[in-house]
Design an enzyme around this catalytic site. Sequence first.
Site, PDB file in Angstrom:
ATOM      1  N   SER A  15       1.678 -40.979  28.435  1.00  0.00           N
ATOM      2  CA  SER A  15       0.654 -40.243  27.680  1.00  0.00           C
ATOM      3  C   SER A  15       0.505 -40.799  26.263  1.00  0.00           C
ATOM      4  O   SER A  15      -0.611 -40.802  25.710  1.00  0.00           O
ATOM      5  CB  SER A  15       0.966 -38.744  27.650  1.00  0.00           C
ATOM      6  OG  SER A  15       2.106 -38.460  26.897  1.00  0.00           O
ATOM      7  N   ASN A  16       1.579 -41.285  25.674  1.00  0.00           N
ATOM      8  CA  ASN A  16       1.435 -41.922  24.353  1.00  0.00           C
ATOM      9  C   ASN A  16       0.665 -43.235  24.467  1.00  0.00           C
ATOM     10  O   ASN A  16      -0.150 -43.558  23.591  1.00  0.00           O
ATOM     11  CB  ASN A  16       2.808 -42.156  23.716  1.00  0.00           C
ATOM     12  CG  ASN A  16       3.331 -40.899  23.058  1.00  0.00           C
ATOM     13  OD1 ASN A  16       2.818 -40.476  22.031  1.00  0.00           O
ATOM     14  ND2 ASN A  16       4.329 -40.273  23.667  1.00  0.00           N
ATOM     15  N   ARG A  67      20.806 -58.375  31.455  1.00  0.00           N
ATOM     16  CA  ARG A  67      19.806 -57.767  30.578  1.00  0.00           C
ATOM     17  C   ARG A  67      19.070 -58.842  29.793  1.00  0.00           C
ATOM     18  O   ARG A  67      17.858 -58.759  29.590  1.00  0.00           O
ATOM     19  CB  ARG A  67      20.466 -56.767  29.618  1.00  0.00           C
ATOM     20  CG  ARG A  67      19.438 -56.074  28.736  1.00  0.00           C
ATOM     21  CD  ARG A  67      20.018 -54.920  27.965  1.00  0.00           C
ATOM     22  NE  ARG A  67      20.764 -55.388  26.808  1.00  0.00           N
ATOM     23  CZ  ARG A  67      21.348 -54.575  25.942  1.00  0.00           C
ATOM     24  NH1 ARG A  67      21.312 -53.273  26.128  1.00  0.00           N
ATOM     25  NH2 ARG A  67      21.997 -55.066  24.914  1.00  0.00           N
ATOM     26  N   MET A  92      12.385 -46.332  28.716  1.00  0.00           N
ATOM     27  CA  MET A  92      13.716 -45.734  28.822  1.00  0.00           C
ATOM     28  C   MET A  92      14.825 -46.781  29.021  1.00  0.00           C
ATOM     29  O   MET A  92      15.716 -46.604  29.859  1.00  0.00           O
ATOM     30  CB  MET A  92      13.739 -44.712  29.960  1.00  0.00           C
ATOM     31  CG  MET A  92      12.751 -43.577  29.757  1.00  0.00           C
ATOM     32  SD  MET A  92      13.014 -42.678  28.217  1.00  0.00           S
ATOM     33  CE  MET A  92      14.487 -41.762  28.650  1.00  0.00           C
ATOM     34  N   ARG A  93      14.762 -47.854  28.280  1.00  0.00           N
ATOM     35  CA  ARG A  93      15.806 -48.873  28.320  1.00  0.00           C
ATOM     36  C   ARG A  93      16.208 -49.180  26.893  1.00  0.00           C
ATOM     37  O   ARG A  93      15.344 -49.283  26.016  1.00  0.00           O
ATOM     38  CB  ARG A  93      15.276 -50.174  28.940  1.00  0.00           C
ATOM     39  CG  ARG A  93      15.177 -50.130  30.430  1.00  0.00           C
ATOM     40  CD  ARG A  93      16.520 -50.477  31.039  1.00  0.00           C
ATOM     41  NE  ARG A  93      16.531 -50.150  32.451  1.00  0.00           N
ATOM     42  CZ  ARG A  93      17.642 -50.074  33.173  1.00  0.00           C
ATOM     43  NH1 ARG A  93      18.819 -50.290  32.624  1.00  0.00           N
ATOM     44  NH2 ARG A  93      17.588 -49.783  34.444  1.00  0.00           N
ATOM     45  N   LEU A  95      17.170 -51.793  24.275  1.00  0.00           N
ATOM     46  CA  LEU A  95      16.891 -53.234  24.196  1.00  0.00           C
ATOM     47  C   LEU A  95      17.984 -53.957  23.414  1.00  0.00           C
ATOM     48  O   LEU A  95      18.521 -53.431  22.436  1.00  0.00           O
ATOM     49  CB  LEU A  95      15.532 -53.447  23.530  1.00  0.00           C
ATOM     50  CG  LEU A  95      14.347 -52.932  24.370  1.00  0.00           C
ATOM     51  CD1 LEU A  95      13.113 -52.732  23.508  1.00  0.00           C
ATOM     52  CD2 LEU A  95      14.078 -53.870  25.538  1.00  0.00           C
ATOM     53  N   HIS A 111       9.732 -41.440  18.814  1.00  0.00           N
ATOM     54  CA  HIS A 111      10.926 -40.694  19.211  1.00  0.00           C
ATOM     55  C   HIS A 111      10.665 -39.205  18.980  1.00  0.00           C
ATOM     56  O   HIS A 111      10.180 -38.817  17.911  1.00  0.00           O
ATOM     57  CB  HIS A 111      12.141 -41.153  18.401  1.00  0.00           C
ATOM     58  CG  HIS A 111      13.389 -40.464  18.828  1.00  0.00           C
ATOM     59  ND1 HIS A 111      14.056 -40.794  19.987  1.00  0.00           N
ATOM     60  CD2 HIS A 111      14.081 -39.443  18.274  1.00  0.00           C
ATOM     61  CE1 HIS A 111      15.104 -39.999  20.126  1.00  0.00           C
ATOM     62  NE2 HIS A 111      15.148 -39.173  19.096  1.00  0.00           N
ATOM     63  N   THR A 143      14.989 -51.334  15.409  1.00  0.00           N
ATOM     64  CA  THR A 143      16.052 -52.211  14.907  1.00  0.00           C
ATOM     65  C   THR A 143      17.193 -52.135  15.930  1.00  0.00           C
ATOM     66  O   THR A 143      17.154 -51.303  16.842  1.00  0.00           O
ATOM     67  CB  THR A 143      16.534 -51.743  13.517  1.00  0.00           C
ATOM     68  OG1 THR A 143      16.984 -50.388  13.634  1.00  0.00           O
ATOM     69  CG2 THR A 143      15.433 -51.835  12.470  1.00  0.00           C
TER      70      THR A 143
END
Length: 192
Positions: A15-16, A67, A92-93, A95, A111, A143
């Site tokens: 939605s964002n 990763r 939802m990871r 980084l 957030h 960051t």
Amino acid sequence: MSRKKVGVLISGRGSNMSALIEAAKAPDYPAEIVGVLSNRASAVGLQVAAAEGIATASLAQSKFLSRDMFEDTVTQVLESWEVDIVCLAGFMRILGEDFVNRWAGRMINIHPSLLPLYKGLDTHARAIADGATEHGCTVHYVTPGLDEGEAILQAKVPVLAGDTPETLSTRVLVEEHRIYPEALKILANRLP
Ligand code: GRF
């Protein structure tokens, strides 16, 4: 005016992402959404973006040996779209440092809390459990430290008697959809 090219990373309903796409339809908006990448093929947001004629990609981290290899491929996709800015929108990871540094100053996240309060997950339930009287959302630079980068914009909402995590998150989400496009505009105008 040259519009900055934006890649959006999502994991779910998006939605964002939709709020950013809508804002970027204004001719004087300084950014355009050129691609949406999800780490989940089932993310509803991918269909929404595709219906808008926006390039999409889906990459499952589990299909990569590490990763770093996953994130290198994400970067390759973003570079193929020639993006100037990366927006995390419910991605939802967590980084890794190399990826974060690659996009330093050009990657932002939304957030659902008044950072530095409630970093991480379950922010609405934690605010209610603490008896907080206000809550909200923050758009911040990404960051290496989780939810730690400098804030660009914040919005507050009241926590009301009887709020559940669902009712509170609905109230916060309205503000997310308002400030994320505003913050992206600020970032796009800051960049050379
Ligand atoms: C939003 O609450 C956002 O703040 C958080 O994850 C949720 C994503 O929602 N990071 P959506 O996919 O943008 O609808």
